[in-house]
Design a protein around this motif. Structure first.
Motif, PDB file in Angstrom:
ATOM      1  N   THR A   1       0.842  -1.189   0.000  1.00 38.08           N
ATOM      2  CA  THR A   1       0.000   0.000   0.000  1.00 38.08           C
ATOM      3  C   THR A   1       0.883   1.247   0.000  1.00 38.08           C
ATOM      4  O   THR A   1       1.755   1.396   0.852  1.00 38.08           O
ATOM      5  CB  THR A   1      -0.905   0.014   1.241  1.00 38.08           C
ATOM      6  OG1 THR A   1      -1.703  -1.168   1.247  1.00 38.08           O
ATOM      7  CG2 THR A   1      -1.795   1.237   1.254  1.00 38.08           C
ATOM      8  N   SER A   2       0.633   2.148  -0.956  1.00 40.15           N
ATOM      9  CA  SER A   2       1.365   3.428  -1.021  1.00 40.15           C
ATOM     10  C   SER A   2       0.742   4.389  -0.012  1.00 40.15           C
ATOM     11  O   SER A   2      -0.228   5.079  -0.311  1.00 40.15           O
ATOM     12  CB  SER A   2       1.305   4.006  -2.439  1.00 40.15           C
ATOM     13  OG  SER A   2       1.956   3.153  -3.350  1.00 40.15           O
ATOM     14  N   VAL A   3       1.292   4.416   1.175  1.00 40.17           N
ATOM     15  CA  VAL A   3       0.665   5.092   2.310  1.00 40.17           C
ATOM     16  C   VAL A   3       0.404   6.588   2.068  1.00 40.17           C
ATOM     17  O   VAL A   3      -0.625   7.107   2.497  1.00 40.17           O
ATOM     18  CB  VAL A   3       1.512   4.869   3.584  1.00 40.17           C
ATOM     19  CG1 VAL A   3       0.944   5.651   4.765  1.00 40.17           C
ATOM     20  CG2 VAL A   3       1.570   3.380   3.914  1.00 40.17           C
ATOM     21  N   PRO A   4       1.280   7.342   1.381  1.00 40.23           N
ATOM     22  CA  PRO A   4       1.008   8.772   1.200  1.00 40.23           C
ATOM     23  C   PRO A   4      -0.277   9.067   0.424  1.00 40.23           C
ATOM     24  O   PRO A   4      -0.812  10.178   0.525  1.00 40.23           O
ATOM     25  CB  PRO A   4       2.230   9.275   0.419  1.00 40.23           C
ATOM     26  CG  PRO A   4       3.293   8.277   0.664  1.00 40.23           C
ATOM     27  CD  PRO A   4       2.587   6.969   0.812  1.00 40.23           C
ATOM     28  N   LEU A   5      -0.759   8.094  -0.340  1.00 40.00           N
ATOM     29  CA  LEU A   5      -1.924   8.332  -1.189  1.00 40.00           C
ATOM     30  C   LEU A   5      -3.240   8.028  -0.493  1.00 40.00           C
ATOM     31  O   LEU A   5      -4.306   8.157  -1.101  1.00 40.00           O
ATOM     32  CB  LEU A   5      -1.812   7.485  -2.470  1.00 40.00           C
ATOM     33  CG  LEU A   5      -0.509   7.615  -3.246  1.00 40.00           C
ATOM     34  CD1 LEU A   5      -0.590   6.842  -4.552  1.00 40.00           C
ATOM     35  CD2 LEU A   5      -0.160   9.071  -3.512  1.00 40.00           C
ATOM     36  N   HIS A   6      -3.185   7.645   0.783  1.00 40.69           N
ATOM     37  CA  HIS A   6      -4.388   7.264   1.518  1.00 40.69           C
ATOM     38  C   HIS A   6      -4.578   8.199   2.716  1.00 40.69           C
ATOM     39  O   HIS A   6      -3.695   8.305   3.565  1.00 40.69           O
ATOM     40  CB  HIS A   6      -4.275   5.821   2.011  1.00 40.69           C
ATOM     41  CG  HIS A   6      -4.245   4.810   0.911  1.00 40.69           C
ATOM     42  ND1 HIS A   6      -5.342   4.067   0.537  1.00 40.69           N
ATOM     43  CD2 HIS A   6      -3.239   4.432   0.073  1.00 40.69           C
ATOM     44  CE1 HIS A   6      -5.017   3.268  -0.469  1.00 40.69           C
ATOM     45  NE2 HIS A   6      -3.745   3.472  -0.765  1.00 40.69           N
TER      46      HIS A   6
END
Length: 364
Positions: free
Chosen positions: A77-82
């Motif tokens: 999961t690309s954390v900055p995008l959530h």
């Protein structure tokens, strides 16, 4: 040793998206029938890297209803995008739907093109990821009568009550950092979580000696995990899911056939990568979105040695023995790498069948 399936297929045109979703569902159901331990999915946007990866949590929820005994994971999961609130809410819901069999890979992301689509600069991704993970922990910990949780970073908000639903178990779902950075290995070890053990070291993402990198990163994580004072059960669980990934896994009855077919697979894969290059260049047009690491051509020795596992069942077993000896608990197999044509799906199913019949029993 566990074996998991990574649904990492691409499409080359919009009219192929519909069939890809159908084919990935059938491939996942076959993995369940054959006894694989988990289904992992990527988190990517815009670039044709598995269209369902634009919301892989939704696709995992759908598959979880059909595969109630399967573990599900994300790589990663690309954390900055959530937004942290949505990140925590969706993990908690899926934690319930899988009855606690959830493994959430976390990272700061890899592609500037995806970042700018969400208004994030690539150079800020690491900082925003740390902000979001700190906020997520505060949200998971918040009780209804606690003071509000104030989100003051890139993503903002004020949470007055609590996250609903609460986590499935006494703790929230296991997160899985990539143990490339020291801080990520420490986060996994201190919390008793599994981790992804990489075979690459930026800025050159590739090489002909992946085992040395895996040994180094696993050893660092393992020492910290043992020193953290967890129970034997927690350590055993973390190690059983500590994962080494292959972008492309392909098996055939003989080494010669496997080599011939993997060359065909990677030729199509590289064509997809080349198609995306122009869009990547546009995304990197300013200094805030320049990448500092590069991945080589898929048909080079460096790329194949790092990212691929292929050969006859006997050859694959022999290759994996070294990783078993290190202590790797889970092998993540990218079985659908590249554009998912009918022929590519047949190769993917062939790989699942040979893994399940010959390779998995050798490690169980």
């Amino acid at each position: 040793m566990r074996f998991s399936v990574f649904l990492n297929a691409r499409t080359m045109s919009a009219d192929a998206d519909k069939q890809l979703i159908v084919d990935l569902e059938q491939h996942a159901l076959l993995a369940g029938k054959l006894g694989f331990d988990a289904i992992f999915m990527p988190d990517h946007h815009f670039n044709g890297y598995m269209p369902v990866a634009s919301d892989s949590y939704m696709f995992a929820s759908y598959l979880a209803a059909k595969l109630p005994d399967m573990h599900f994971g994300f790589s990663v999961t690309s954390v900055p995008l959530h937004h942290p609130v949505r990140f925590v809410e969706r993990i908690n819901i899926l934690d319930h739907l899988t009855r606690g069999k959830l493994l959430v890979g976390i990272g700061s992301g890899t592609t500037p093109e995806e970042m700018i689509g969400f208004g994030v600069n690539y150079k800020d991704a690491g900082r925003i990821a740390e902000e979001n993970l700190e906020a997520a922990e505060a949200l998971w910990a918040k009780q209804i009568d606690d003071a509000p949780v104030e989100l003051t970073g890139f993503h903002q908000g004020r949470v007055l009550q609590r996250i609903a639903p609460t986590s499935y178990g006494p703790k929230h779902a296991r997160l899985m950092p990539v143990a490339l950075k020291e801080s990520s290995a420490t986060r996994a070890a201190v919390n008793g979580w599994p981790t992804f053990i990489p075979a690459f070291t930026p800025p050159k993402i590739g090489g002909t000696d992946p085992l040395s990198h895996v040994t180094k990163h696993f050893g660092n994580y393992h020492r910290q995990l043992l020193a953290a004072g967890h129970s034997d059960a927690t350590v055993a669980d973390a190690l059983s899911w500590t994962t080494h990934s292959y972008q492309c896994v392909h098996l055939a009855p003989t080494d010669e056939q496997a080599h011939r077919e993997v060359q065909e697979i990677l030729t199509d894969y590289q064509e997809a990568i080349d198609r995306e290059a122009a869009f990547n260049a546009k995304a990197e047009a300013d200094d805030a979105n320049k990448k500092t690491d590069r991945t080589g051509h898929a048909l080079t020795e460096d790329w194949m040695a790092t990212w691929c596992l292929y050969g006859s069942p006997e050859t694959v077993i022999n290759k994996l023995r070294a990783y078993q000896d290190i202590g790797i608990g889970n092998i993540l197999c990218g079985t659908t790498t590249g554009p998912l044509t009918a022929k590519r799906l047949a190769y993917a199913n062939q790989t699942l069948e040979l893994l399940a019949k010959h390779v998995v029993p050798a490690f169980k």
